[in-house]
Design an enzyme around this catalytic site. Sequence first.
Site, PDB file in Angstrom:
ATOM      1  N   GLY A  45     -19.436   1.126 -25.259  1.00 47.28           N
ATOM      2  CA  GLY A  45     -19.517  -0.014 -24.351  1.00 47.28           C
ATOM      3  C   GLY A  45     -19.846  -1.265 -25.127  1.00 47.28           C
ATOM      4  O   GLY A  45     -20.271  -1.189 -26.287  1.00 47.28           O
ATOM      5  N   CYS A  68     -20.806   6.042 -29.723  1.00 50.04           N
ATOM      6  CA  CYS A  68     -21.021   4.624 -30.008  1.00 50.04           C
ATOM      7  C   CYS A  68     -22.158   4.068 -29.141  1.00 50.04           C
ATOM      8  O   CYS A  68     -23.284   4.508 -29.299  1.00 50.04           O
ATOM      9  CB  CYS A  68     -19.701   3.864 -29.821  1.00 50.04           C
ATOM     10  SG  CYS A  68     -19.701   2.300 -30.683  1.00 50.04           S
ATOM     11  N   TYR A  69     -21.898   3.176 -28.202  1.00 54.47           N
ATOM     12  CA  TYR A  69     -22.997   2.708 -27.345  1.00 54.47           C
ATOM     13  C   TYR A  69     -23.676   3.901 -26.672  1.00 54.47           C
ATOM     14  O   TYR A  69     -24.906   3.917 -26.510  1.00 54.47           O
ATOM     15  CB  TYR A  69     -22.488   1.730 -26.272  1.00 54.47           C
ATOM     16  CG  TYR A  69     -23.609   1.243 -25.383  1.00 54.47           C
ATOM     17  CD1 TYR A  69     -24.391   0.164 -25.764  1.00 54.47           C
ATOM     18  CD2 TYR A  69     -23.932   1.910 -24.195  1.00 54.47           C
ATOM     19  CE1 TYR A  69     -25.458  -0.253 -24.990  1.00 54.47           C
ATOM     20  CE2 TYR A  69     -25.004   1.505 -23.415  1.00 54.47           C
ATOM     21  CZ  TYR A  69     -25.767   0.415 -23.809  1.00 54.47           C
ATOM     22  OH  TYR A  69     -26.823   0.012 -23.049  1.00 54.47           O
ATOM     23  N   HIS A  95     -15.747   6.611 -32.980  1.00 59.68           N
ATOM     24  CA  HIS A  95     -15.010   6.991 -31.775  1.00 59.68           C
ATOM     25  C   HIS A  95     -14.102   8.200 -32.045  1.00 59.68           C
ATOM     26  O   HIS A  95     -13.041   8.043 -32.631  1.00 59.68           O
ATOM     27  CB  HIS A  95     -14.145   5.820 -31.298  1.00 59.68           C
ATOM     28  CG  HIS A  95     -14.938   4.712 -30.678  1.00 59.68           C
ATOM     29  ND1 HIS A  95     -15.222   4.657 -29.332  1.00 59.68           N
ATOM     30  CD2 HIS A  95     -15.528   3.626 -31.223  1.00 59.68           C
ATOM     31  CE1 HIS A  95     -15.943   3.583 -29.074  1.00 59.68           C
ATOM     32  NE2 HIS A  95     -16.150   2.934 -30.215  1.00 59.68           N
ATOM     33  N   GLU A 111     -12.388   9.714 -29.867  1.00 60.41           N
ATOM     34  CA  GLU A 111     -11.296   9.744 -28.888  1.00 60.41           C
ATOM     35  C   GLU A 111     -10.042   8.990 -29.332  1.00 60.41           C
ATOM     36  O   GLU A 111      -8.992   9.133 -28.732  1.00 60.41           O
ATOM     37  CB  GLU A 111     -11.784   9.203 -27.533  1.00 60.41           C
ATOM     38  CG  GLU A 111     -12.112   7.699 -27.481  1.00 60.41           C
ATOM     39  CD  GLU A 111     -13.534   7.360 -27.918  1.00 60.41           C
ATOM     40  OE1 GLU A 111     -14.081   8.059 -28.787  1.00 60.41           O
ATOM     41  OE2 GLU A 111     -14.092   6.367 -27.410  1.00 60.41           O
ATOM     42  N   ASP A 159       6.722   8.072 -10.793  1.00 62.15           N
ATOM     43  CA  ASP A 159       5.573   8.449  -9.960  1.00 62.15           C
ATOM     44  C   ASP A 159       5.968   8.800  -8.531  1.00 62.15           C
ATOM     45  O   ASP A 159       5.597   9.847  -8.007  1.00 62.15           O
ATOM     46  CB  ASP A 159       4.524   7.331  -9.941  1.00 62.15           C
ATOM     47  CG  ASP A 159       4.178   6.859 -11.338  1.00 62.15           C
ATOM     48  OD1 ASP A 159       4.437   7.616 -12.288  1.00 62.15           O
ATOM     49  OD2 ASP A 159       3.684   5.726 -11.477  1.00 62.15           O
ATOM     50  N   LYS A 186      -0.231   9.210 -16.431  1.00 60.55           N
ATOM     51  CA  LYS A 186       1.228   9.104 -16.413  1.00 60.55           C
ATOM     52  C   LYS A 186       1.931  10.272 -17.128  1.00 60.55           C
ATOM     53  O   LYS A 186       2.873  10.852 -16.600  1.00 60.55           O
ATOM     54  CB  LYS A 186       1.634   7.795 -17.100  1.00 60.55           C
ATOM     55  CG  LYS A 186       3.108   7.477 -17.015  1.00 60.55           C
ATOM     56  CD  LYS A 186       3.384   6.646 -15.810  1.00 60.55           C
ATOM     57  CE  LYS A 186       4.828   6.253 -15.656  1.00 60.55           C
ATOM     58  NZ  LYS A 186       4.985   5.445 -14.455  1.00 60.55           N
TER      59      LYS A 186
END
Length: 518
Positions: free
Chosen positions: A57, A84-85, A174, A176, A232, A374
């Site tokens: 964050g 991280c944060y 990070h 991710e 979609d 998606k």
Amino acid sequence: MTQHDRILILDFGSQVTQLIARRLRETGVYCEVWPYNAAAPERIRAFSPRGIIFSGGPASVTEGESPRAPAEVFDMGLPILGICYGQQTLAAQLGGTVEGGHAAEFGRAVVTVTGECALTQGLWAKGNKETVWMSHGDRITVLPAGFRVVAESEGAPFALIADESRHYYGTMFHPEVVHTPHGAALLKNFTHGVCGCTGDWTMAGFRAEAIARIRAQVGQGRVICGLSGGVDSSVAAVLLHEAVGDQLTCIYVDHGLMRAGESEQVVKTFRDRFNITLVHRDASDLFLGQLSGVTDPEQKRKIIGRLFIEVFEEEQNKLGGADFLAQGTLYPDVIESVSATGGPSVTIKSHHNVGGLPEGMRMKLVEPLRELFKDEVRVLGRELGMPEEIVGRHPFPGPGLAIRIPGEVTREKADLLRKVDTVYLEEIRNAGLYDAIWQAFAVLLPVRTVGVMGDGRTYDMACALRAVTSTDGMTAEFYPFDMGFLGRVANRIVNEVRGVNRVTYDITSKPPGTIEWE
Ligand code: XMP
């Protein structure tokens, strides 16, 4: 709610929080992203996660009012990973010290592995140097009791920390993002190894559960689904049809601004192949009539949005109404994310393909894709046996070709653009590049240029070709075709499309350009 192993991600406002969810889902773990300040302890207990991840964050824990995880999560006996944060608030809340004022570290960094823990098992060996992606200013200076260092770097002495007795972990970097090469595997070690998730979230399972949920919600009611021809709404329609069969009617409002052959394909796929009751309303005269003389891009959008709603309502009334309106809303549209300031305000995006939905519609919403990203929708579409032309299709804007014809839109111009666009996309497909590109299309320019063909002078329209790569449409890079390819496409367009005598290639990225020209 899905009855699978679950992980809760508490969002502290990082730009990449959604990527944590993506990485977890890729390994078959169901997870949800909640704003840290919407995670009341009783709500967390009801969700019953196997573990909790604190995201990164923009705030600093050294500021008094900075966000904190609810204190009760430390009494739940659950594994926690702070990123991280998230690592800093984890440390601060457990009695450690975090300080600002250190040199900020952004981007690629190298850490030295100094220990072992469940997160690094089978991945990082003691003594190795590993690449990670950092983005931080503050750093922990005193670890809370029970923690030890597993990896360090010059800028981040506590790059990876662990308290294995409580199953708490924290990374300064990070995991991710793809720039941390072992990041996804580190996360999997947390979810599968530490939290005991089995990877039981599969698309086949989702399909069966979604069908049961739709049946339970809809009962004997009637459902209307607006089809746009995009991925979609198409996948939503086929899933709904599998769930409630003839109780579903799809309405396809054809504004006459689709690509060549697309309307026919929608009708053929849904009516003939999937046996779905489909109303195909050709409203091209109405749309093109009202667009006549209009040159302002926002005006065009407004007119198309308004007409879309009017025509949709008309068709729906002809059907005698329905109890439910189905929408292809996706998870990124419903995630409440913490605002960029890290404050308590939350932003909720709502998605409408074309300009909005009729207000005062008294139908209840069915949104069977609202848990999916998606690319998961694409996997579901394939699982449902849908053709690749629909499932793998590039995004297409609701206002269609109207925003790819700067200046006044006429039927003639739309026809001309369709021809150019067809040649361009045919060449892209032939070159095997379609799937490498996020979106590719042609724009018909409101200028005439002089050319020479055979012995004659021409004075015809010019067009621009555009192709971009992107992950979410928010930013984009122009696609670096080789010149031979572009030359071939230009040659074909000028030779095959009478009325166009010049081709340009748009090499603007976003920002500062947008993907569409209008
Ligand atoms: P821009 O042009 O804003 O486009 O960079 C980002 C993505 O959004 C699509 N787009 C639209 N989609 N209605 C839509 O449904 C619209 O009015 C609209 N305008 C842009 C665009 O095609 C790209 O994928």
